[in-house]
Write a protein that holds these residues in place. Structure first.
Motif, PDB file in Angstrom:
ATOM      1  N   VAL A   1      -7.765   5.242  12.049  1.00  0.00           N
ATOM      2  CA  VAL A   1      -6.581   4.453  12.402  1.00  0.00           C
ATOM      3  C   VAL A   1      -6.859   3.632  13.656  1.00  0.00           C
ATOM      4  O   VAL A   1      -6.529   2.453  13.743  1.00  0.00           O
ATOM      5  CB  VAL A   1      -5.360   5.373  12.611  1.00  0.00           C
ATOM      6  CG1 VAL A   1      -4.143   4.554  13.026  1.00  0.00           C
ATOM      7  CG2 VAL A   1      -5.067   6.168  11.341  1.00  0.00           C
TER       8      VAL A   1
ATOM      9  N   ASN B   1      -9.265   0.722  12.923  1.00  0.00           N
ATOM     10  CA  ASN B   1      -8.718  -0.327  12.075  1.00  0.00           C
ATOM     11  C   ASN B   1      -7.384  -0.876  12.533  1.00  0.00           C
ATOM     12  O   ASN B   1      -6.916  -1.894  12.026  1.00  0.00           O
ATOM     13  CB  ASN B   1      -8.633   0.174  10.634  1.00  0.00           C
ATOM     14  CG  ASN B   1     -10.016   0.241  10.033  1.00  0.00           C
ATOM     15  OD1 ASN B   1     -10.695  -0.761   9.950  1.00  0.00           O
ATOM     16  ND2 ASN B   1     -10.450   1.442   9.665  1.00  0.00           N
ATOM     17  N   GLY B   2      -6.744  -0.174  13.464  1.00  0.00           N
ATOM     18  CA  GLY B   2      -5.501  -0.689  14.014  1.00  0.00           C
ATOM     19  C   GLY B   2      -5.769  -1.889  14.904  1.00  0.00           C
ATOM     20  O   GLY B   2      -4.912  -2.720  15.118  1.00  0.00           O
TER      21      GLY B   2
ATOM     22  N   ASN C   1      -5.366   0.775   2.822  1.00  0.00           N
ATOM     23  CA  ASN C   1      -5.427   1.438   4.126  1.00  0.00           C
ATOM     24  C   ASN C   1      -5.748   0.447   5.237  1.00  0.00           C
ATOM     25  O   ASN C   1      -5.276   0.582   6.362  1.00  0.00           O
ATOM     26  CB  ASN C   1      -6.498   2.534   4.126  1.00  0.00           C
ATOM     27  CG  ASN C   1      -5.985   3.842   3.540  1.00  0.00           C
ATOM     28  OD1 ASN C   1      -4.809   3.963   3.215  1.00  0.00           O
ATOM     29  ND2 ASN C   1      -6.865   4.820   3.411  1.00  0.00           N
ATOM     30  N   LEU C   2      -6.581  -0.542   4.916  1.00  0.00           N
ATOM     31  CA  LEU C   2      -6.964  -1.508   5.947  1.00  0.00           C
ATOM     32  C   LEU C   2      -5.804  -2.422   6.314  1.00  0.00           C
ATOM     33  O   LEU C   2      -5.605  -2.750   7.484  1.00  0.00           O
ATOM     34  CB  LEU C   2      -8.172  -2.322   5.479  1.00  0.00           C
ATOM     35  CG  LEU C   2      -9.482  -1.515   5.433  1.00  0.00           C
ATOM     36  CD1 LEU C   2     -10.590  -2.323   4.776  1.00  0.00           C
ATOM     37  CD2 LEU C   2      -9.910  -1.099   6.838  1.00  0.00           C
TER      38      LEU C   2
ATOM     39  N   THR D   1      -3.332  -0.142   8.390  1.00  0.00           N
ATOM     40  CA  THR D   1      -3.714   0.112   9.777  1.00  0.00           C
ATOM     41  C   THR D   1      -3.586  -1.171  10.612  1.00  0.00           C
ATOM     42  O   THR D   1      -3.204  -1.111  11.781  1.00  0.00           O
ATOM     43  CB  THR D   1      -5.154   0.654   9.881  1.00  0.00           C
ATOM     44  OG1 THR D   1      -6.010  -0.101   9.026  1.00  0.00           O
ATOM     45  CG2 THR D   1      -5.225   2.106   9.466  1.00  0.00           C
ATOM     46  N   ALA D   2      -3.866  -2.325  10.021  1.00  0.00           N
ATOM     47  CA  ALA D   2      -3.715  -3.590  10.756  1.00  0.00           C
ATOM     48  C   ALA D   2      -2.244  -3.813  11.115  1.00  0.00           C
ATOM     49  O   ALA D   2      -1.922  -4.251  12.219  1.00  0.00           O
ATOM     50  CB  ALA D   2      -4.250  -4.763   9.930  1.00  0.00           C
TER      51      ALA D   2
ATOM     52  N   PHE E   1      -0.023  -1.461  11.503  1.00  0.00           N
ATOM     53  CA  PHE E   1       0.253  -0.480  12.577  1.00  0.00           C
ATOM     54  C   PHE E   1      -0.154  -1.066  13.924  1.00  0.00           C
ATOM     55  O   PHE E   1       0.575  -0.965  14.914  1.00  0.00           O
ATOM     56  CB  PHE E   1      -0.507   0.823  12.297  1.00  0.00           C
ATOM     57  CG  PHE E   1      -0.460   1.815  13.434  1.00  0.00           C
ATOM     58  CD1 PHE E   1       0.743   2.352  13.859  1.00  0.00           C
ATOM     59  CD2 PHE E   1      -1.620   2.209  14.090  1.00  0.00           C
ATOM     60  CE1 PHE E   1       0.798   3.265  14.903  1.00  0.00           C
ATOM     61  CE2 PHE E   1      -1.580   3.122  15.135  1.00  0.00           C
ATOM     62  CZ  PHE E   1      -0.366   3.644  15.547  1.00  0.00           C
ATOM     63  N   GLY E   2      -1.310  -1.703  13.979  1.00  0.00           N
ATOM     64  CA  GLY E   2      -1.823  -2.269  15.224  1.00  0.00           C
ATOM     65  C   GLY E   2      -1.289  -3.670  15.526  1.00  0.00           C
ATOM     66  O   GLY E   2      -1.743  -4.311  16.464  1.00  0.00           O
ATOM     67  N   SER E   3      -0.330  -4.149  14.717  1.00  0.00           N
ATOM     68  CA  SER E   3       0.225  -5.514  14.882  1.00  0.00           C
ATOM     69  C   SER E   3      -0.881  -6.556  14.970  1.00  0.00           C
ATOM     70  O   SER E   3      -0.802  -7.508  15.742  1.00  0.00           O
ATOM     71  CB  SER E   3       1.129  -5.600  16.126  1.00  0.00           C
ATOM     72  OG  SER E   3       2.169  -4.669  16.041  1.00  0.00           O
ATOM     73  N   ASP E   4      -1.929  -6.359  14.171  1.00  0.00           N
ATOM     74  CA  ASP E   4      -3.092  -7.238  14.189  1.00  0.00           C
ATOM     75  C   ASP E   4      -3.051  -8.140  12.947  1.00  0.00           C
ATOM     76  O   ASP E   4      -3.057  -7.654  11.821  1.00  0.00           O
ATOM     77  CB  ASP E   4      -4.357  -6.358  14.179  1.00  0.00           C
ATOM     78  CG  ASP E   4      -5.640  -7.171  14.150  1.00  0.00           C
ATOM     79  OD1 ASP E   4      -5.593  -8.377  14.472  1.00  0.00           O
ATOM     80  OD2 ASP E   4      -6.684  -6.597  13.794  1.00  0.00           O
ATOM     81  N   ALA E   5      -3.000  -9.451  13.171  1.00  0.00           N
ATOM     82  CA  ALA E   5      -2.869 -10.405  12.052  1.00  0.00           C
ATOM     83  C   ALA E   5      -4.188 -10.579  11.309  1.00  0.00           C
ATOM     84  O   ALA E   5      -4.682 -11.681  11.126  1.00  0.00           O
ATOM     85  CB  ALA E   5      -2.358 -11.748  12.565  1.00  0.00           C
ATOM     86  N   ASN E   6      -4.751  -9.472  10.862  1.00  0.00           N
ATOM     87  CA  ASN E   6      -6.037  -9.489  10.165  1.00  0.00           C
ATOM     88  C   ASN E   6      -5.798  -9.821   8.694  1.00  0.00           C
ATOM     89  O   ASN E   6      -5.970  -8.990   7.801  1.00  0.00           O
ATOM     90  CB  ASN E   6      -6.701  -8.117  10.331  1.00  0.00           C
ATOM     91  CG  ASN E   6      -8.193  -8.178  10.094  1.00  0.00           C
ATOM     92  OD1 ASN E   6      -8.665  -9.030   9.341  1.00  0.00           O
ATOM     93  ND2 ASN E   6      -8.936  -7.287  10.723  1.00  0.00           N
ATOM     94  N   TRP E   7      -5.402 -11.081   8.433  1.00  0.00           N
ATOM     95  CA  TRP E   7      -4.974 -11.505   7.091  1.00  0.00           C
ATOM     96  C   TRP E   7      -6.101 -11.435   6.063  1.00  0.00           C
ATOM     97  O   TRP E   7      -5.844 -11.392   4.863  1.00  0.00           O
ATOM     98  CB  TRP E   7      -4.393 -12.919   7.144  1.00  0.00           C
ATOM     99  CG  TRP E   7      -5.333 -13.901   7.755  1.00  0.00           C
ATOM    100  CD1 TRP E   7      -5.359 -14.293   9.051  1.00  0.00           C
ATOM    101  CD2 TRP E   7      -6.426 -14.563   7.107  1.00  0.00           C
ATOM    102  NE1 TRP E   7      -6.392 -15.162   9.263  1.00  0.00           N
ATOM    103  CE2 TRP E   7      -7.064 -15.357   8.092  1.00  0.00           C
ATOM    104  CE3 TRP E   7      -6.925 -14.584   5.810  1.00  0.00           C
ATOM    105  CZ2 TRP E   7      -8.176 -16.154   7.805  1.00  0.00           C
ATOM    106  CZ3 TRP E   7      -8.024 -15.366   5.530  1.00  0.00           C
ATOM    107  CH2 TRP E   7      -8.640 -16.136   6.512  1.00  0.00           C
TER     108      TRP E   7
ATOM    109  N   ARG F   1      -7.782  -8.979   5.316  1.00  0.00           N
ATOM    110  CA  ARG F   1      -7.615  -7.736   4.560  1.00  0.00           C
ATOM    111  C   ARG F   1      -6.557  -7.879   3.469  1.00  0.00           C
ATOM    112  O   ARG F   1      -6.649  -7.223   2.434  1.00  0.00           O
ATOM    113  CB  ARG F   1      -7.218  -6.614   5.511  1.00  0.00           C
ATOM    114  CG  ARG F   1      -8.313  -6.293   6.522  1.00  0.00           C
ATOM    115  CD  ARG F   1      -7.840  -5.207   7.462  1.00  0.00           C
ATOM    116  NE  ARG F   1      -8.884  -4.865   8.416  1.00  0.00           N
ATOM    117  CZ  ARG F   1      -8.718  -4.023   9.425  1.00  0.00           C
ATOM    118  NH1 ARG F   1      -7.541  -3.436   9.594  1.00  0.00           N
ATOM    119  NH2 ARG F   1      -9.708  -3.742  10.242  1.00  0.00           N
TER     120      ARG F   1
ATOM    121  N   LEU G   1      -0.008   2.697   8.436  1.00  0.00           N
ATOM    122  CA  LEU G   1      -0.768   3.958   8.477  1.00  0.00           C
ATOM    123  C   LEU G   1      -1.074   4.240   9.943  1.00  0.00           C
ATOM    124  O   LEU G   1      -1.806   3.486  10.588  1.00  0.00           O
ATOM    125  CB  LEU G   1      -2.063   3.812   7.673  1.00  0.00           C
ATOM    126  CG  LEU G   1      -3.070   4.972   7.747  1.00  0.00           C
ATOM    127  CD1 LEU G   1      -2.457   6.281   7.273  1.00  0.00           C
ATOM    128  CD2 LEU G   1      -4.304   4.662   6.900  1.00  0.00           C
ATOM    129  N   SER G   2      -0.502   5.317  10.458  1.00  0.00           N
ATOM    130  CA  SER G   2      -0.555   5.588  11.895  1.00  0.00           C
ATOM    131  C   SER G   2      -1.287   6.882  12.198  1.00  0.00           C
ATOM    132  O   SER G   2      -1.619   7.656  11.303  1.00  0.00           O
ATOM    133  CB  SER G   2       0.871   5.701  12.429  1.00  0.00           C
ATOM    134  OG  SER G   2       1.430   6.921  11.954  1.00  0.00           O
TER     135      SER G   2
END
Lengths: 409, 409
Positions: free
Chosen positions: A401, A404-405, B308-309, B312-313, B315-321, B323, B396-397
């Motif tokens: 987590v 990948n977070g 899952n990817l 987790t993104a 969850f992390g507020s990450d704009a990993n588009w 994925r 996913l935290s």
């Protein structure tokens, strides 16, 4: 056949190098480019991701493997995947291949490329070119050079992945060696993340492709870290013929021996990838025996290794076998839950957890001890037929987590 | 049609109760049994897990729904799932139904059962019986009683899940209300974890089943917490006819109105389940528009919410588009990655992340702000056709790993 030290440079005539080009990582001394080179043209085979979204290098490699009999070099970068980068990404990939070809005095179509890393960013081509300029003079056929290349292609992996074997084919020593990177977005569905395997075997392109395609079914296709099939999956197999064994252009003893050697290399690399899955603390090996068909055995084994609930239970060393049974149950295969049996094995101990439709009277303490091993083996006996399969995965931890977070920062 | 307060007791003639039986939890005052009762026999419909491994109550309910026109009570326990418990588990489940029937003066086949919790343990039947003795005198048709029942069926859920609507069918007020439990092992594949919906609508058993089966396709089937299809999925729909609307025994305006009301209840419950997934900090809503077929839209949307990817993104507020695009790409549906568009929405803001095969020039800061909302909406415009679908999941935290790394202790 025996396993030997080394990786992509183990086979005769293959050179490799690794270098830091400063493509993406904060630490600009981190190695992020690799080059594999064969002294003579090498027959080439490959398998690639089935993801509809394909990286620029994947699209180009697929085309070249279809049209070319041989290639002579593979240039790889980590940090940026060159995926979802449209026409610009394709041109930059072409430039990466072209610049490598120029430095090596090769036609551009003799150079394959592979990229791994963040999706959606364009390659900083000036740094890539400087990287290529660094790589070429570093090319060597030593173990150390192979190791440098293996270190340069990893991303969130915690260690390099190499394996090599030697075998005898009609009196000649043949070597097969390779490297791989894995870690995240691992659920191969035609190949694996990135793996380059080289051999000095003298074999036709057709038989080489046949070996590659058959091989992955029981190696790279049987691992999963997170059920996410990457956009960059690439498995390349290069054969330069320098072992001078009699030419393999049909099935038979020699081809069989070659396939067995290849299987040992790819299976070892596949297991290393599973064990080093993002955040993993344990290798999870799931063996399904006495299934009705081989395909059913595979589907059942993969259903268990990909279950988040199984993976978290293994992380917590909790013998929550109900989740294993549950994952077998939703795999889409009919079986009788009243007759199957479940076992766990680790650290040389074995324990039966489930039979006759319910829990055995196993000791929770003993189960927790077994599950605390760094390699946990689960066996499901389906009591249906004669087929079996093994799949490899890993546990799901806080670190998965964490990694990948916020992977991109 | 309008949403009203309440749950399983909202419709006329339905009573409910919740009580602590001390079945499993360390805290023996925690409510873990619920009873739903209809004053008059109620038509019954249901959908159940497709997992090969089915809980004892699931097997019995499936049989009763096939053979009985009406039932009058549902008794539910949390803490122990009564799954993988073989013949002994089936007998204990029968005893749970029989004892409830005796206390309510009903034939045993008028009582359905449902269980949720740990797989593989036998029910402590003496405690279950004491629980039933507590429940019967507590039965009431009040909102408070419905709430007690909803609180009693939850396991790792952090809040109870209820919803009710009222609508008019040919001049008569008809009410539909329900409760659900979710949280983990949520990937419905015929129904959801456990949801009981009651209505006073006057409708045939056949049409009730038709409504239930059609309804889940866009509600419970469109959520996933961890891609693990439970062994205990149970959705029961009870109709006692006390609204006295003219009997619905065919398709038409009245049936359509009923289905719309049901849809609002089940969709609300489904979203509550996704939002309260184990360890979730955010609701993830994925809408796929302009797909070629409805089925393709659903498959694409579900592929993204289960990655899952992606989770987790988020969850992390990450704009990993990348994925998101990757998850669309491995869904098994052909599309052109060069023409599709991706948007994220949250807190009333909207941002286009991807078009023309590459990233737009969006601001990472703005993207992170949007992804920090407690409800994140992702929209993928496939530019292929006219169909659309929405799926709901969660991030996913660390807490998902924590909860499931040691769920049984």
């Amino acid at each position: 056949m025996k396993q030997i030290d080394g990786g992509v440079t183990a086979a005769s005539g293959f050179l490799a190098a690794g270098a830091a080009a400063g493509i993406k990582y904060h630490d600009k001394t981190r190695k992020d480019m690799a080059l594999v080179y064969s002294k003579v043209p090498a027959k080439v085979a490959g398998t690639f991701t089935t993801n509809v979204v394909k990286a620029a290098p994947v699209k180009r490699d697929i085309h070249i493997i279809k049209t070319e009999e041989t290639i002579q070099a593979v240039v790889i970068n980590s940090g940026i995947a060159n995926t979802c980068t449209s026409k610009e990404g394709e041109l930059l990939n072409e430039e990466m291949a072209g610049y490598t070809a120029k430095q090596l005095n090769l036609p551009i179509e003799k150079v394959l490329t592979a990229s791994t890393g963040v999706i959606g960013c364009q390659l900083p081509i000036d740094r890539v070119k400087l990287g290529i300029e660094k790589l070429v003079p570093l090319l060597e056929d030593t173990k150390e050079a192979g190791k440098m290349a293996a270190e340069s292609i990893i991303t969130t992996d915690t260690y390099k992945k190499e394996c090599a074997v030697e075998l005898e084919i009609e009196g000649k020593r043949v070597v097969i060696g390779g490297m791989a990177k894995g870690s995240g977005m691992i659920h191969p569905n035609m190949a694996t993340m990135i793996s380059i395997v080289t051999t000095d075997c003298n074999i036709s392109k057709e038989m080489l492709q046949k070996a590659a395609s058959a091989d992955i079914e029981d190696s790279f296709h049987m691992i999963s870290v997170d059920r996410d099939t990457s956009t960059n999956d690439t498995f390349l197999l290069l054969a330069n013929g320098m072992a001078e064994n009699s030419y393999i252009d049909e099935e038979g003893t020699a081809f069989k021996a070659f396939c067995e050697g290849l299987r040992l290399v790819t299976k070892t690399l596949a297991k290393l990838m599973a064990q080093d899955g993002e955040g993993a603390t344990k290798l999870l090996e799931v063996e399904v025996v006495h299934a009705g068909t081989k395909e059913e055995a595979k589907v059942l084994a993969k259903s268990v290794i990909t279950s988040n609930l199984v993976k978290t239970a293994v992380f917590g060393s909790d013998a929550n076998w109900g989740r294993i049974l549950c994952a077998l149950g939703y795999a889409g295969i009919e079986f009788n839950p009243e007759t199957i049996e479940l076992y766990i094995q680790g650290d040389g101990k074995s324990l039966k957890l489930y039979e006759n439709g319910m829990a055995t009277g196993y000791s929770e303490k003993e189960a927790t001890e077994i599950l605390s091993a760094n390699k946990v083996h689960v066996m499901a006996d389906m009591k249906m037929g004669k087929e079996k399969a093994t799949a490899w995965g890993c546990d799901l931890s806080y670190d998965y987590v964490k990694i990948n977070g916020d992977y991109r920062s």
